[in-house]
Design an enzyme around this catalytic site. Structure first.
Site, PDB file in Angstrom:
ATOM      1  CE1 TYR A 198      -3.564   2.692   0.939  1.00 25.39           C
ATOM      2  CE2 TYR A 198      -1.776   3.566   2.283  1.00 25.39           C
ATOM      3  CZ  TYR A 198      -3.008   3.725   1.673  1.00 25.39           C
ATOM      4  OH  TYR A 198      -3.671   4.917   1.790  1.00 25.39           O
ATOM      5  CD  GLU A 247      -5.620   5.323  -0.768  1.00 24.07           C
ATOM      6  OE1 GLU A 247      -5.512   5.437   0.454  1.00 24.07           O
ATOM      7  OE2 GLU A 247      -6.719   5.287  -1.342  1.00 24.07           O
TER       8      GLU A 247
END
Lengths: 288, 399, 288, 399
Positions: D121, D209
């Site tokens: 992530y 992101e």
């Protein structure tokens, strides 16, 4: 004592696993320099030349407490490597790399100034305090320990002068190659002041070139503050007149860029100027 | 202080060996245009139809024809003239190919003539001493600015700006007022300054000089000339600028070839060709030949960390020059003597070196280098002066 | 005493000759604020609203010794105007402008921090110390002098609260509109601390909104360091759940962004929270 | 500390009224591509031929088909599927137009499937509290990262970077090592980080992101997803981004129209339309209607310094909504009450306002504004609560 580097200085080689980095790190180690680490991103954890390699300067400094780094990194990555060294808290930064964009050099210089880092170079041979330590590429075997301090804008020409001195039994305290680029780290004056304050240094040799105004500023400083004898040689005495940096350059620098003019100004400041590098040892011996 | 330094500027030396090449006026103005710095309308001359087109474009039958050259004094040399579209073709043909500063004129620029109310001088340079941008400006522009600096030093204004600072108009208000700009022209000026500094930063320019910067009767500020110096070290990230025609034109063919190979080579007019490493030593090599009664045929610096190939290439370049001898002089630091020696041997196998050659080889890996030469029956010198004397003796014979 | 501004503060209006600048500079002058200069590049040397106009902040500060500036400049030029004010040595910078790119705000904020400048805004109504001085656009006539300090993330909502207070004879020491943008200058905590230290201020009102974490940090501070009574109102209590700043936002802010959650945390810190703005005067009177 | 805040994240409110719009995955990946951040090969579906072309391009018959939407949970909604080129057309047709988060799917993206060794992530966000870029990363990617933050807070790594600092690879070595990258993957990671931060800076992105960031078996690092949030305030200097399709899709038609007019308008489902100035007051206006037993039909903030035209436009927008009354609530600061009043009068002359309207007008130039209304036979309220009660009474009658 010497200036800038002594036998205790711990040095990190940035780009140690490259061709130049490997060759000259080896030569530095052989000379006795305390090369305590190398940095090559992505090669951390390995050993190279018997020295631990780290992925970053931060890690290398934390692990070794080194205070100096020397950069053997291609020109386009030098800016980042220099900033990394400064961010990592190094005190003495030597940039050997040739061909660094001048704007990059200007910014590195500014960051070094802001962080009280002594920057030498770029496009320089580095420094050596004979029998103690060398950072960079000055051939160690031509040097001998003694009391002549050398500060030079030229690389290879400096070797010439060192060798002449050594042959004539005039050892050196420290030799500093400032680098030939228009924008660089420390200059003549910083070194002159350090040599003046260094007990080991008894005479100072200044090696200049055509262009720029560093020699003139050195003349000013010598006149006012330097008590030790200073000798000077300027390369490019027979160079034909060339292009100048526009009128703006002329306004800033005037005609002071010629070798002849530089030598005149240096002489007026009480500096012994010579026409060929081989004359230097003779002049020093005359005055001893 | 300024005054003291301005007597004999014309012949000032700023190293022939630097890598700070100038652009043609028209190339500089292309950069100005890209950066929205106002210029007169301009166009490169291609053939007579371009003259007609340009006259239409500027809505005037009268235009400036300006030969493009990398040296100054174009006006005095008759290379700039205001012409009617009828006269233009003949005039341009008369200057095309004409020699100026050792180079034939190859490009002529057509330009819209301007009405002038006042002329200014303006320069942004990357200053070596401070490492900052230095802005130099004067409201006495359009003339020899160095004379202005000498005679009216108080009318030359300077301002420093760190390279890391983002420029904004407000930073140039003081300077603009000193130059006498006000109201609308003040904001035009501060905008132009901002753009100039940004252009210098983004394009790795070490000098942007505008002389004259013109104020027109309708209060527009326009860059009537351009002198732009680029940073050769930044070629890799300013690929379009590095490809400008001026970058080839500033070299002789041999120089250009050397430059492409990463070798600093400048043709001189002496008898002995030299090959050396490091600008200082190369200059000192030229110097010692002069001092000992000979003369260098070139300046040649292979640069730091040169390999065999560069040495070979250097010898190959010298082989195409009319010389009486070759003096190879190395005190190797980052370069390695064995590479130098091997390069010489390699070259001698590829082409015949017809003139005497003297080699001086000291420094990094010199033992290995000397060994390589000896294996091929060549003796290497350890010191510069004896080596220089030897090559002069070989060239000049018993004289 | 009040905080941040009193009757002696000298204020420069950046963009004084624009429509908004003219209107609100006039209103500030009428309120009694010492508006000593205006700045509009290219209009230096003129007078506007009886105030001298300068081409740059530097000139304006040099001529007037002003310590505050307020920006009425279109959003795309606000960054430059703010940097100019900071470079000119201002101590208090108020940015009224709405729509400033957040990255610009972040950089102005950093530069303000680096230079010890108190920055208020952007996208804020400014500040007022009733009967002394106002900087910005808070309508002066709804204010009255007293001992309630107000710090608010909302503009128009603050007027609402001020008016309710004034109607109920609860005067204000200083009202600070922090601005509604995600990145801004000073926040609740800086103001809370100033109010705590200000002898004139006896109660503090905090006006929050959904989103962000300023209210939670304020709760922490109040619990630890604020001795004066604090009242809080949070706008957006009935707002439907909306988009969040990705998971990254959630990781940083958690679920703390709802009005309900904010009110809970504020209550736990001993702050009196109310559901409608009109309740505030009642609650204050209860506690007097 | 992290742990305490992660219980009920799904419903977290971050203001429906913000100007931080998200991009479609495919648009984000276009930005990645521009910035040389590695992504799988991808292509927008246009018709069945695009499927064939794409299969050839990726040299595989199997591809991902991903519906583009501005809300999450696409996988669970069956809007992402690995399909063969034979199945693709039918599947894509089945999801095109399907409702997701209140919007029909209009764009489907074809993407090269990746072999996965590990998932990470990674996020760069412009952090409101610090005003710096905040990098958040974890080697537990590909799953619900908020759960990771809750269950393995020590495996979420954070790093702050001032917005004014130029990012370089060396700044991300520590972070890369914490994530377990080494040797070649370490330098790939630090390069990607550098590019992400530069992209955020240059393109005014407030969030970038990537979940998951994928390490392939052959040690390549690839951004398999993109969530990019832009800064609406920067539209004027990011014109191409502002023109992305997602920017229209995130609005209803009315919302889009309002947005184009500079009005913050969000459709809700209550009975009373509101017009207000300032996000705080507009929210409080919605709130008070709820508290008093009614409900807002919309959120509408005309913004600071609104003029007559914006007021007119606001009324015009409300006139096209199914509402029972209008509550205009202004406490004017930078806006002027006379402008508000005049706007209302202007609007009432252009189209009929069919529902009851209550106006509350205080602040800058309120005397002038109230006068304008009175001249037209309209009474203005001075306080919010009585005005709110009045409009509710008018709408709900005697109930």
């Amino acid at each position: 004592m010497a200036i800038l580097l002594d036998e205790n200085i711990k040095v990190i080689v940035q780009g140690i696993t490259g061709k130049q980095g490997t060759f000259h790190a080896k030569s530095m180690i052989e000379y006795g320099t305390k090369v305590v680490a190398g940095v090559t991103p992505g090669k951390g954890g390995k050993e190279h030349l018997g020295v631990p390699v780290f992925d970053s300067m931060k890690e290398a400094v934390e692990a070794t407490q080194a205070t100096a780094s020397v950069i053997f990194i291609p020109a386009r990555f030098t800016y980042s490597a220099a900033l990394e060294a400064i961010d990592a808290g190094i005190d003495l930064l030597t940039v050997i790399t040739e061909g660094v964009p001048v704007q990059d050099s200007a910014r590195i210089r500014q960051k070094a100034l802001d962080n009280d880092v002594v920057m030498v170079g770029p496009n320089c041979p580095g420094l050596i305090s004979p029998e103690a330590s060398k950072i960079g590429i000055i051939p160690g075997k031509i040097c001998s320990k003694g009391n002549v301090g050398i500060v030079s804008r030229s690389g290879t020409l400096t070797y010439e002068i060192i060798q002449n001195l050594t042959v004539d039994n005039l050892g050196q305290s420290t030799c500093v190659g400032l680098g030939g680029d228009p924008i660089k780290g420390i200059g003549f004056n910083e070194c002159l002041t350090m040599f003046e304050n260094d007990p080991q240094t008894k005479q100072i040799i200044l090696v200049g070139e055509i262009g720029g105004t560093g020699e003139q500023q050195a003349a000013d400083l010598v006149k006012k503050e330097i008590t030790k004898p200073v000798y000077a040689f300027i390369a490019g005495q027979t160079a034909p007149p060339g292009k100048q940096m526009g009128h703006a350059g002329a306004i800033v620098h005037g005609k002071s860029g010629t070798a002849k003019e530089k030598m005149r100004i240096l002489s007026e400041a009480g500096i012994t100027t010579v026409k060929t590098s081989s004359e230097i040892p003779l002049k020093i011996k005359e005055n001893l | 202080m300024l005054k003291a330094h301005f007597k004999d500027l014309k012949k000032k030396v700023k190293s022939v060996f630097n890598s700070m090449p100038m652009l043609y006026e028209i190339e500089g103005k292309q950069l100005f245009k890209e950066n929205k710095i106002p210029t007169p309308l301009f166009k490169a001359y291609t053939d007579s139809s371009s003259i007609i087109q340009f006259a239409e474009e500027i809505g005037s039958d009268v235009m400036m024809a300006k030969a493009q050259a990398l040296t100054g004094k174009r006006g005095k040399a008759g290379l700039i003239r205001k012409v009617s579209s009828a006269e233009a073709e003949e005039y341009i043909q008369s200057i095309l190919g004409r020699d100026h500063g050792g180079k034939p004129v190859e490009i002529v620029m057509l330009e819209q003539p301007l009405e002038i109310e006042k002329e200014y001088y303006l320069a942004v340079m990357l200053d070596n001493e401070s490492g900052k941008y230095l802005i130099i400006a004067s409201s006495r522009g359009g003339v020899d600015i160095e004379e202005v600096a000498e005679n009216y030093p108080d009318e030359i204004f300077k301002q420093y700006l760190p390279t890391a600072v983002e420029p904004f108009s407000y930073m140039f208000v003081d300077l603009g007022k000193k130059l006498g700009f006000e109201a609308k022209t003040l904001t035009s000026f501060t905008n132009i300054m901002t753009k100039m500094v940004n252009m210098a930063k983004n394009r790795d320019l070490t000098l942007v000089e505008i002389n004259p910067l013109i104020l027109t009767p309708d209060k527009k500020i326009i860059a009537a000339d351009s002198k732009v110096v680029i940073d050769g070290n930044s070629d890799y990230r300013q690929v379009d600028i590095a490809a400008f025609k001026s970058q080839r034109a500033r070299h002789t063919d041999l120089e250009f070839e050397a430059d492409q190979a990463g070798i600093s080579y400048v043709q001189l007019d002496g008898e002995i060709g030299i090959i050396s490493g490091g600008a200082g030593l190369a200059m000192a090599t030229c110097d010692i030949l002069e001092f000992l009664g000979s003369s260098p045929a070139n300046f040649l610096d292979v640069g730091g960390g040169a390999d065999e190939t560069k040495i070979e290439k250097s010898l190959e370049i010298l082989s195409r020059q009319d010389i009486k001898g070759i003096f190879v002089n190395f005190f190797a630091g980052i370069t390695r003597c064995d590479d130098v020696a091997q390069g010489i041997i390699n070259a001698s196998k590829v082409f015949e070196i017809k003139v005497p050659i003297v080699i001086r080889l000291v420094g990094t890996n010199d033992k290995e280098g000397i060994q390589i030469l000896e294996n091929n029956g060549i003796k290497a010198y350890g010191e510069m002066e004896p080596a220089a004397r030897k090559i002069i003796e070989l060239v000049q014979g018993g004289n």
